[in-house]
Scaffold this motif. Structure first.
Motif, short mmCIF file in Angstrom:
data_model
loop_
_atom_site.label_atom_id
_atom_site.label_comp_id
_atom_site.label_asym_id
_atom_site.label_seq_id
_atom_site.Cartn_x
_atom_site.Cartn_y
_atom_site.Cartn_z
N PHE A 79 0.84 -1.21 0.00
CA PHE A 79 0.00 0.00 0.00
C PHE A 79 0.87 1.25 0.00
CE2 PHE A 79 -2.66 -3.31 1.74
CZ PHE A 79 -3.91 -3.04 1.19
N LYS A 80 0.29 2.32 -0.58
CA LYS A 80 0.97 3.61 -0.49
C LYS A 80 -0.05 4.68 -0.10
CE LYS A 80 0.58 4.65 -5.46
NZ LYS A 80 -0.63 3.88 -5.60
N ASP A 83 -3.95 5.39 -1.44
CA ASP A 83 -4.69 4.20 -1.91
C ASP A 83 -6.01 4.07 -1.17
OD1 ASP A 83 -2.64 3.46 -3.57
OD2 ASP A 83 -1.95 1.77 -2.36
N ALA A 85 -8.43 1.60 0.80
CA ALA A 85 -8.10 0.40 1.58
C ALA A 85 -9.25 0.04 2.51
CB ALA A 85 -6.83 0.63 2.39
N HIS A 144 -7.28 -4.43 -0.59
CA HIS A 144 -7.37 -3.49 -1.71
C HIS A 144 -8.81 -3.38 -2.19
CE1 HIS A 144 -3.09 -2.81 -2.32
NE2 HIS A 144 -2.90 -4.09 -2.08
N ASP A 147 -11.67 1.11 -7.33
CA ASP A 147 -12.03 2.54 -7.40
C ASP A 147 -13.17 2.77 -8.41
OD1 ASP A 147 -10.73 2.10 -9.74
OD2 ASP A 147 -9.13 3.57 -9.43
#
Ligand code: NAP
Ligand code: ZN
Ligand code: ZN
Length: 347
Positions: A79-80, A83, A85, A144, A147
């Motif tokens: 993850f960054k 993101d 989540a 994840h 979107d």
């Protein structure tokens, strides 16, 4: 430590009220999430009211958590910041037992850590759930999200979605099978959508006449009003598989008799206390009754990806945080179409 606004039950007899919790600083493997929405599961209500006799207070419920990553530790690779989540019902497990190694963390032999009402493995204290502004977890317990789907409608997949997906997969539900989904609430409406998407013939078994049109809209091929004797006679010995999502006490024997030879009824609903089961209802048609608990992390990700691919989300009613106690009352009356989701901007 960062102080975070939340809503908590301070005892089994008090309503949920504002409370401040302290979240830990991110560890090297932690993902920190700014919570945008949190679904309201009937288990939240069972826990808040100590229905199962295992609640620890103060209790901050919420295990259908979606939001945006605001910080990651040095060792986080999946993850960054920025993101989308999600976090479901688990935030930790031993990761060493055979079940954890098989991705069945929900059956961890050494005890998994619930997103709320659990104890952190490092001894740092209780866990607090998603009725709050932010949460942290080890990246292995973070999911994840797509979107391409509305974020508020994805939230319930983190519990209601995986709890119904997992047994449908485990019992290989698909084309040519007759499936009954018992109880049209948060879990039930996901059960209908998922079983239909897998190709089964799906019958909604509900005690609420006004839900018939919705059941059909959700994809159910048939509707049986369980309080109507004539209607229930039409499904005697009929189903290959029944998914029981009912949250209140009910007679299992009545529904077992709707199973065909070799049929299985899987209980995911967890009413306290349970009704007795008459063995003859199993013996004469070699029927089975089983249970299933949420789902492990790999299967939860698989379910989220499956729902994104098949355009499946939850039907939600978005509420403000201050309306949570009223939402619980409505849930007890079966008046939810079909999942309350809290907009955390209102906290
Ligand atoms: P929910 O949205 O409140 O739905 C429960 C449904 O049960 C109701 O909509 C209603 O459907 C039916 N029902 C309620 N009272 C009933 C009664 N007296 N007689 C017959 N039917 C009744 O609850 P949920 O969030 O879906 O959760 C359902 C249950 O699953 C809860 O016990 C929860 O704790 C449990 N759960 C288990 C797991 C797991 O891992 N196994 C995970 C999440 C939740 P109709 O109006 O259609 O009859
Ligand atoms: Zn739940
Ligand atoms: Zn384990």
């Amino acid at each position: 430590m960062s102080s975070t606004k939340s809503y908590a039950a301070q005892s089994e007899t008090t309503p949920l009220t504002p409370w401040t919790i302290n979240r830990r600083d991110p560890k090297p493997t932690d993902v920190q999430i700014d919570i945008k929405y949190c679904g309201v599961c009937h288990s939240d209500l069972h826990f808040a009211k100590n229905d199962w006799g295992m609640s620890v207070y103060p209790l901050v419920p919420g295990h259908e958590i979606v939001g945006i990553v605001t910080a990651v530790g040095d060792k986080v690779s999946k993850f960054k910041v920025g993101d989308l989540a999600g976090i479901g019902c688990l935030v930790d497990s031993c990761r060493e037992c055979h079940n954890c190694k098989d991705g069945l963390e929900q059956y961890c032999s050494n005890g998994w850590v619930g997103t709320y009402g659990g104890m952190e493995k490092d001894g740092s204290g209780a866990t607090y759930g998603g009725y709050s502004k932010c949460i942290l977890a080890h990246e292995d317990f973070v999911l994840h999200l797509s979107d391409k789907q509305p974020l508020e409608a994805i939230a319930p997949l983190l519990c209601a979605g995986i709890t119904t997906y997992s047994p449908l997969r485990r019992w290989n539900v698909g084309k040519g099978q007759k499936v009954g989904v018992l109880g049209l609430g948060g879990l039930g409406h996901m059960g209908v959508k998922l079983a239909v998407s897998m190709g089964a013939e799906v019958t909604m078994l509900s005690h609420t006449p006004s839900k018939e049109a919705d059941a059909k809209r959700l994809g159910a091929h048939k509707f049986v009003l369980t309080s109507d004797e004539e209607q229930t006679k039409t499904v005697a010995g009929y189903f290959d598989f029944i998914l029981d999502t009912v949250s209140a006490q009910h007679d299992y024997n009545f529904y077992l008799n709707m199973l065909n030879t070799n049929g299985t009824m899987v209980c995911v609903g967890a009413p306290p206390p349970a009704e007795p089961i008459v063995p003859f209802n199993l013996i004469f048609q070699r029927r089975s009754i089983a249970g299933s608990l949420i789902g492990g992390l790999p299967e939860t990700q698989e379910m989220l990806d499956y729902c994104a691919e098949h355009n499946i989300v939850s039907d939600v009613e978005v509420i403000a945080m201050k309306d949570i106690n009223e939402a619980y009352e409505r849930m007890l009356k079966g008046d939810v179409r079909y999942r309350f989701v809290i907009d955390m901007a209102t906290l």
